[in-house]
Design a protein around this motif. Structure first.
Motif, PDB file in Angstrom:
ATOM      1  N   PRO A  40       0.808  -1.229   0.000  1.00 62.86           N
ATOM      2  CA  PRO A  40       0.000   0.000   0.000  1.00 62.86           C
ATOM      3  C   PRO A  40       0.840   1.277   0.000  1.00 62.86           C
ATOM      4  CG  PRO A  40      -0.789  -1.545   1.662  1.00 62.86           C
ATOM      5  CD  PRO A  40       0.472  -2.109   1.111  1.00 62.86           C
ATOM      6  N   ALA A  41       1.994   1.262   0.683  1.00 64.00           N
ATOM      7  CA  ALA A  41       2.824   2.483   0.731  1.00 64.00           C
ATOM      8  C   ALA A  41       3.371   2.805  -0.658  1.00 64.00           C
ATOM      9  CB  ALA A  41       3.962   2.291   1.724  1.00 64.00           C
ATOM     10  N   LEU A  42       3.802   1.783  -1.358  1.00 59.70           N
ATOM     11  CA  LEU A  42       4.293   1.989  -2.730  1.00 59.70           C
ATOM     12  C   LEU A  42       3.151   2.443  -3.630  1.00 59.70           C
ATOM     13  CD1 LEU A  42       6.415   1.819  -4.959  1.00 59.70           C
ATOM     14  CD2 LEU A  42       6.037  -0.653  -5.068  1.00 59.70           C
ATOM     15  N   SER A  43       1.985   1.856  -3.422  1.00 60.78           N
ATOM     16  CA  SER A  43       0.807   2.251  -4.185  1.00 60.78           C
ATOM     17  C   SER A  43       0.531   3.747  -4.007  1.00 60.78           C
ATOM     18  CB  SER A  43      -0.382   1.412  -3.717  1.00 60.78           C
ATOM     19  OG  SER A  43      -1.480   1.668  -4.521  1.00 60.78           O
ATOM     20  N   SER A  44       0.627   4.241  -2.772  1.00 58.36           N
ATOM     21  CA  SER A  44       0.418   5.669  -2.499  1.00 58.36           C
ATOM     22  C   SER A  44       1.456   6.522  -3.210  1.00 58.36           C
ATOM     23  CB  SER A  44       0.513   5.968  -1.011  1.00 58.36           C
ATOM     24  OG  SER A  44      -0.458   5.251  -0.338  1.00 58.36           O
ATOM     25  N   ARG A  45       2.698   6.041  -3.225  1.00 55.81           N
ATOM     26  CA  ARG A  45       3.750   6.819  -3.904  1.00 55.81           C
ATOM     27  C   ARG A  45       3.483   6.888  -5.408  1.00 55.81           C
ATOM     28  NH1 ARG A  45       6.889   4.197   0.038  1.00 55.81           N
ATOM     29  NH2 ARG A  45       7.798   2.647  -1.347  1.00 55.81           N
ATOM     30  N   LEU A  46       2.941   5.809  -5.954  1.00 55.29           N
ATOM     31  CA  LEU A  46       2.614   5.814  -7.381  1.00 55.29           C
ATOM     32  C   LEU A  46       1.476   6.791  -7.680  1.00 55.29           C
ATOM     33  CD1 LEU A  46       2.975   2.013  -8.077  1.00 55.29           C
ATOM     34  CD2 LEU A  46       4.109   3.802  -9.396  1.00 55.29           C
ATOM     35  N   VAL A  47       0.485   6.832  -6.795  1.00 55.01           N
ATOM     36  CA  VAL A  47      -0.630   7.770  -6.968  1.00 55.01           C
ATOM     37  C   VAL A  47      -0.101   9.206  -6.920  1.00 55.01           C
ATOM     38  CG1 VAL A  47      -2.758   8.651  -5.898  1.00 55.01           C
ATOM     39  CG2 VAL A  47      -2.389   6.181  -6.092  1.00 55.01           C
ATOM     40  N   LYS A  48       0.806   9.462  -5.977  1.00 53.21           N
ATOM     41  CA  LYS A  48       1.395  10.794  -5.845  1.00 53.21           C
ATOM     42  C   LYS A  48       2.161  11.172  -7.116  1.00 53.21           C
ATOM     43  CE  LYS A  48       4.211  13.283  -2.573  1.00 53.21           C
ATOM     44  NZ  LYS A  48       5.331  13.120  -1.677  1.00 53.21           N
TER      45      LYS A  48
END
Ligand code: RP5
Length: 165
Positions: free
Chosen positions: A136-144
């Protein structure tokens, strides 16, 4: 996080500069990668070794870049069920079309996910998106990162869009 790493393979040292944007974007997203040079035609046993040991060594995705006949991504995929992102590289007389077709036209049952010719950044991003399924943390970075990209386009529109040309 274990299993978050990406194995990056190139067929020749001459491919290094072209694959670097993949390594850079992975690093910007906080994803570790490890690079090796191994040729499907010139060091086939080494390719098999890297592919068959990748999972136990903690890699979850493999990015494989090669030019000309570009057998490397397919040869790697033949020896692992880890997802393989194929990066066809422009070199030689056909400008990468040879590598693109070689990567894209895999036989049924042994897929690779082929990005565009020399599209190393996309290869890195796609590898990160695959890893993000369980992170999920990597997913958030991708969204950003997507939001940052969108802002750049909006700024371009603000600067040069509208009005009559
Ligand atoms: C491919 O052949 C490599 O991936 C490289 O793109 C191309 C040319 O290799 P070199 O002759 O520069 O070693 O296997």
């Amino acid at each position: 996080m274990a299993g978050r790493r990406v194995l990056v393979l190139i067929g020749s040292e001459t491919d290094l500069a072209k694959v670097e944007p993949a390594i850079t974007v992975l690093s910007q997203l906080g994803v570790d990668s490890e690079l090796h040079v191994a040729s499907a035609h010139r060091t086939p046993e080494r390719v098999v070794e890297l592919a068959t040991t990748a999972r136990e060594r903690g890699f979850a995705v493999i990015v494989a870049g090669a030019g000309l006949a570009a057998a490397l991504p397919g040869a790697v995929a033949a020896h692992t069920t880890l997802p393989v992102v194929a990066l066809p590289l422009a070199s030689g007389t056909l400008g990468g079309l040879d590598a693109l077709l070689s990567c894209a036209q895999m036989p049924p049952g042994v897929p690779v996910a082929t990005v565009g010719i020399d599209a190393a950044r996309n290869a890195g991003l796609l590898a990160a998106q695959i890893l993000a399924l369980g992170d999920p943390a990597l997913s958030s970075r991708l969204v950003k990162a997507r939001k940052t990209m969108a802002r750049a386009i909006e700024e371009s529109d603000g600067r040069i869009g509208g009005g009559k040309r």
